[in-house]
Scaffold this motif. Structure first.
Motif, PDB file in Angstrom:
ATOM      1  N   ASP A  11       0.849  -1.186   0.000  1.00 48.16           N
ATOM      2  CA  ASP A  11       0.000   0.000   0.000  1.00 48.16           C
ATOM      3  C   ASP A  11       0.891   1.244   0.000  1.00 48.16           C
ATOM      4  O   ASP A  11       2.031   1.209   0.472  1.00 48.16           O
ATOM      5  CB  ASP A  11      -0.894   0.014   1.239  1.00 48.16           C
ATOM      6  CG  ASP A  11      -1.942  -1.084   1.215  1.00 48.16           C
ATOM      7  OD1 ASP A  11      -2.451  -1.417   0.125  1.00 48.16           O
ATOM      8  OD2 ASP A  11      -2.246  -1.631   2.295  1.00 48.16           O
ATOM      9  N   PHE A  12       0.354   2.325  -0.523  1.00 50.99           N
ATOM     10  CA  PHE A  12       1.096   3.587  -0.600  1.00 50.99           C
ATOM     11  C   PHE A  12       0.199   4.709  -0.076  1.00 50.99           C
ATOM     12  O   PHE A  12      -0.311   5.530  -0.830  1.00 50.99           O
ATOM     13  CB  PHE A  12       1.521   3.837  -2.040  1.00 50.99           C
ATOM     14  CG  PHE A  12       2.483   4.975  -2.249  1.00 50.99           C
ATOM     15  CD1 PHE A  12       3.064   5.673  -1.204  1.00 50.99           C
ATOM     16  CD2 PHE A  12       2.821   5.354  -3.537  1.00 50.99           C
ATOM     17  CE1 PHE A  12       3.947   6.710  -1.411  1.00 50.99           C
ATOM     18  CE2 PHE A  12       3.703   6.398  -3.773  1.00 50.99           C
ATOM     19  CZ  PHE A  12       4.266   7.072  -2.712  1.00 50.99           C
ATOM     20  N   PRO A  13      -0.005   4.756   1.243  1.00 53.35           N
ATOM     21  CA  PRO A  13      -0.945   5.728   1.815  1.00 53.35           C
ATOM     22  C   PRO A  13      -0.541   7.190   1.645  1.00 53.35           C
ATOM     23  O   PRO A  13      -1.404   8.071   1.687  1.00 53.35           O
ATOM     24  CB  PRO A  13      -1.002   5.340   3.295  1.00 53.35           C
ATOM     25  CG  PRO A  13       0.242   4.572   3.545  1.00 53.35           C
ATOM     26  CD  PRO A  13       0.603   3.901   2.249  1.00 53.35           C
ATOM     27  N   LYS A  14       0.742   7.472   1.431  1.00 51.06           N
ATOM     28  CA  LYS A  14       1.182   8.864   1.285  1.00 51.06           C
ATOM     29  C   LYS A  14       0.988   9.408  -0.131  1.00 51.06           C
ATOM     30  O   LYS A  14       1.165  10.604  -0.362  1.00 51.06           O
ATOM     31  CB  LYS A  14       2.647   8.995   1.691  1.00 51.06           C
ATOM     32  CG  LYS A  14       2.850   8.799   3.182  1.00 51.06           C
ATOM     33  CD  LYS A  14       4.266   9.081   3.572  1.00 51.06           C
ATOM     34  CE  LYS A  14       4.425   8.916   5.081  1.00 51.06           C
ATOM     35  NZ  LYS A  14       5.793   9.191   5.510  1.00 51.06           N
ATOM     36  N   ALA A  15       0.633   8.564  -1.081  1.00 53.23           N
ATOM     37  CA  ALA A  15       0.399   9.030  -2.451  1.00 53.23           C
ATOM     38  C   ALA A  15      -0.844   9.910  -2.493  1.00 53.23           C
ATOM     39  O   ALA A  15      -1.814   9.681  -1.765  1.00 53.23           O
ATOM     40  CB  ALA A  15       0.232   7.840  -3.389  1.00 53.23           C
ATOM     41  N   ARG A  16      -0.818  10.916  -3.354  1.00 53.72           N
ATOM     42  CA  ARG A  16      -1.956  11.838  -3.494  1.00 53.72           C
ATOM     43  C   ARG A  16      -3.193  11.105  -4.013  1.00 53.72           C
ATOM     44  O   ARG A  16      -4.303  11.339  -3.567  1.00 53.72           O
ATOM     45  CB  ARG A  16      -1.565  12.989  -4.417  1.00 53.72           C
ATOM     46  CG  ARG A  16      -2.535  14.155  -4.388  1.00 53.72           C
ATOM     47  CD  ARG A  16      -2.055  15.342  -5.210  1.00 53.72           C
ATOM     48  NE  ARG A  16      -1.994  15.015  -6.623  1.00 53.72           N
ATOM     49  CZ  ARG A  16      -0.868  15.038  -7.358  1.00 53.72           C
ATOM     50  NH1 ARG A  16       0.274  15.374  -6.821  1.00 53.72           N
ATOM     51  NH2 ARG A  16      -0.903  14.725  -8.628  1.00 53.72           N
ATOM     52  N   LYS A  74      -4.841   7.120  -4.934  1.00 53.59           N
ATOM     53  CA  LYS A  74      -4.680   5.741  -4.480  1.00 53.59           C
ATOM     54  C   LYS A  74      -3.684   5.007  -5.368  1.00 53.59           C
ATOM     55  O   LYS A  74      -3.816   5.012  -6.596  1.00 53.59           O
ATOM     56  CB  LYS A  74      -6.017   4.991  -4.511  1.00 53.59           C
ATOM     57  CG  LYS A  74      -7.025   5.492  -3.502  1.00 53.59           C
ATOM     58  CD  LYS A  74      -8.250   4.607  -3.434  1.00 53.59           C
ATOM     59  CE  LYS A  74      -9.028   4.640  -4.732  1.00 53.59           C
ATOM     60  NZ  LYS A  74     -10.291   3.895  -4.675  1.00 53.59           N
ATOM     61  N   ALA A  75      -2.688   4.392  -4.732  1.00 56.15           N
ATOM     62  CA  ALA A  75      -1.637   3.723  -5.497  1.00 56.15           C
ATOM     63  C   ALA A  75      -1.009   2.607  -4.671  1.00 56.15           C
ATOM     64  O   ALA A  75      -1.187   2.528  -3.454  1.00 56.15           O
ATOM     65  CB  ALA A  75      -0.565   4.725  -5.911  1.00 56.15           C
ATOM     66  N   ASN A 102     -12.417   4.860 -16.002  1.00 53.92           N
ATOM     67  CA  ASN A 102     -11.248   5.726 -15.857  1.00 53.92           C
ATOM     68  C   ASN A 102     -10.260   5.211 -14.816  1.00 53.92           C
ATOM     69  O   ASN A 102      -9.530   5.986 -14.211  1.00 53.92           O
ATOM     70  CB  ASN A 102     -11.661   7.174 -15.555  1.00 53.92           C
ATOM     71  CG  ASN A 102     -10.675   8.157 -16.128  1.00 53.92           C
ATOM     72  OD1 ASN A 102     -10.053   7.908 -17.156  1.00 53.92           O
ATOM     73  ND2 ASN A 102     -10.514   9.282 -15.461  1.00 53.92           N
ATOM     74  N   ASN A 103     -10.263   3.887 -14.597  1.00 47.27           N
ATOM     75  CA  ASN A 103      -9.294   3.237 -13.724  1.00 47.27           C
ATOM     76  C   ASN A 103      -8.257   2.535 -14.598  1.00 47.27           C
ATOM     77  O   ASN A 103      -8.576   2.060 -15.680  1.00 47.27           O
ATOM     78  CB  ASN A 103      -9.969   2.224 -12.801  1.00 47.27           C
ATOM     79  CG  ASN A 103     -10.954   2.885 -11.858  1.00 47.27           C
ATOM     80  OD1 ASN A 103     -10.678   3.945 -11.308  1.00 47.27           O
ATOM     81  ND2 ASN A 103     -12.106   2.275 -11.680  1.00 47.27           N
ATOM     82  N   LYS A 143      13.648  -2.929  -9.753  1.00 43.43           N
ATOM     83  CA  LYS A 143      13.278  -1.513  -9.833  1.00 43.43           C
ATOM     84  C   LYS A 143      11.947  -1.314  -9.126  1.00 43.43           C
ATOM     85  O   LYS A 143      11.115  -2.220  -9.052  1.00 43.43           O
ATOM     86  CB  LYS A 143      13.151  -1.046 -11.297  1.00 43.43           C
ATOM     87  CG  LYS A 143      14.438  -1.129 -12.079  1.00 43.43           C
ATOM     88  CD  LYS A 143      15.433  -0.092 -11.611  1.00 43.43           C
ATOM     89  CE  LYS A 143      16.702  -0.128 -12.449  1.00 43.43           C
ATOM     90  NZ  LYS A 143      17.659   0.877 -12.023  1.00 43.43           N
ATOM     91  N   ARG A 144      11.740  -0.091  -8.667  1.00 43.36           N
ATOM     92  CA  ARG A 144      10.506   0.243  -7.958  1.00 43.36           C
ATOM     93  C   ARG A 144       9.640   1.162  -8.808  1.00 43.36           C
ATOM     94  O   ARG A 144      10.142   1.953  -9.592  1.00 43.36           O
ATOM     95  CB  ARG A 144      10.835   0.927  -6.633  1.00 43.36           C
ATOM     96  CG  ARG A 144      11.707   0.064  -5.761  1.00 43.36           C
ATOM     97  CD  ARG A 144      12.109   0.672  -4.441  1.00 43.36           C
ATOM     98  NE  ARG A 144      12.400   2.101  -4.498  1.00 43.36           N
ATOM     99  CZ  ARG A 144      12.299   2.906  -3.462  1.00 43.36           C
ATOM    100  NH1 ARG A 144      11.920   2.459  -2.294  1.00 43.36           N
ATOM    101  NH2 ARG A 144      12.583   4.181  -3.575  1.00 43.36           N
ATOM    102  N   SER A 145       8.327   1.028  -8.610  1.00 46.00           N
ATOM    103  CA  SER A 145       7.392   1.883  -9.337  1.00 46.00           C
ATOM    104  C   SER A 145       6.162   2.127  -8.481  1.00 46.00           C
ATOM    105  O   SER A 145       5.764   1.268  -7.689  1.00 46.00           O
ATOM    106  CB  SER A 145       6.962   1.219 -10.649  1.00 46.00           C
ATOM    107  OG  SER A 145       6.142   2.101 -11.407  1.00 46.00           O
ATOM    108  N   SER A 146       5.565   3.282  -8.650  1.00 43.26           N
ATOM    109  CA  SER A 146       4.276   3.590  -8.052  1.00 43.26           C
ATOM    110  C   SER A 146       3.227   3.447  -9.147  1.00 43.26           C
ATOM    111  O   SER A 146       3.443   3.925 -10.264  1.00 43.26           O
ATOM    112  CB  SER A 146       4.269   5.021  -7.516  1.00 43.26           C
ATOM    113  OG  SER A 146       2.972   5.412  -7.129  1.00 43.26           O
ATOM    114  N   ALA A 147       2.126   2.770  -8.840  1.00 45.45           N
ATOM    115  CA  ALA A 147       1.100   2.546  -9.862  1.00 45.45           C
ATOM    116  C   ALA A 147      -0.292   2.773  -9.275  1.00 45.45           C
ATOM    117  O   ALA A 147      -0.629   2.214  -8.233  1.00 45.45           O
ATOM    118  CB  ALA A 147       1.209   1.128 -10.416  1.00 45.45           C
ATOM    119  N   GLN A 148      -1.084   3.582  -9.979  1.00 49.04           N
ATOM    120  CA  GLN A 148      -2.452   3.892  -9.550  1.00 49.04           C
ATOM    121  C   GLN A 148      -3.405   2.824 -10.086  1.00 49.04           C
ATOM    122  O   GLN A 148      -4.245   3.084 -10.943  1.00 49.04           O
ATOM    123  CB  GLN A 148      -2.844   5.283 -10.033  1.00 49.04           C
ATOM    124  CG  GLN A 148      -1.987   6.370  -9.438  1.00 49.04           C
ATOM    125  CD  GLN A 148      -2.253   7.724 -10.063  1.00 49.04           C
ATOM    126  OE1 GLN A 148      -3.090   7.885 -10.933  1.00 49.04           O
ATOM    127  NE2 GLN A 148      -1.501   8.715  -9.624  1.00 49.04           N
TER     128      GLN A 148
END
Length: 115
Positions: free
Chosen positions: A27-32, A34-35, A97-98, A49-54
């Motif tokens: 989970d990434f609770p600090k993302a603006r 949901k990601a 739109n997801n 490698k790391r990535s953030s994904a919505q």
């Protein structure tokens, strides 16, 4: 939607798109928006490698682990909140739109280039 500016094949060759396997999802609770935080294995040449994904609205963490995805591996890293995203995972918006991931069908060697 309009077609973007025409590019040459040489322009396309500058984008390094590779196959990777999602190893972990957090989970990434600090993302603006949901990601998730993803850790992706791109094989021995590129490594992890790391990535953030919505993609929270379309996937559970359990569904993502082991999935083969496509990502741009030669973008400059991007700071997202307290997380450094190193690659851009490909996706497309669904009718709601997801984001839906663009994935590889079948097993291929990790780190293989898209052409």
């Amino acid at each position: 939607m309009t077609i973007k500016q025409t590019i040459t094949y040489n322009d396309f060759e500058k984008v390094d798109i590779r196959v990777g396997k999602i190893l972990t999802v957090e989970d990434f609770p600090k993302a603006r928006k949901k990601a998730y935080k993803l850790l992706i294995d791109f094989g021995s040449e590129i490594g992890l490698k790391r990535s953030s994904a919505q993609i929270v609205d379309n996937y559970t963490k359990e569904e993502l682990v082991g999935r083969l995805v496509l990502a741009v591996v030669n973008f400059a890293p991007k700071q997202i909140a307290d997380f450094l995203s190193e690659v851009l995972v490909f996706g497309v918006n669904d009718k709601n739109n997801n984001v839906k991931l663009l994935c590889v069908d079948g097993e291929v060697e990790l780190g293989k280039s898209v052409f």
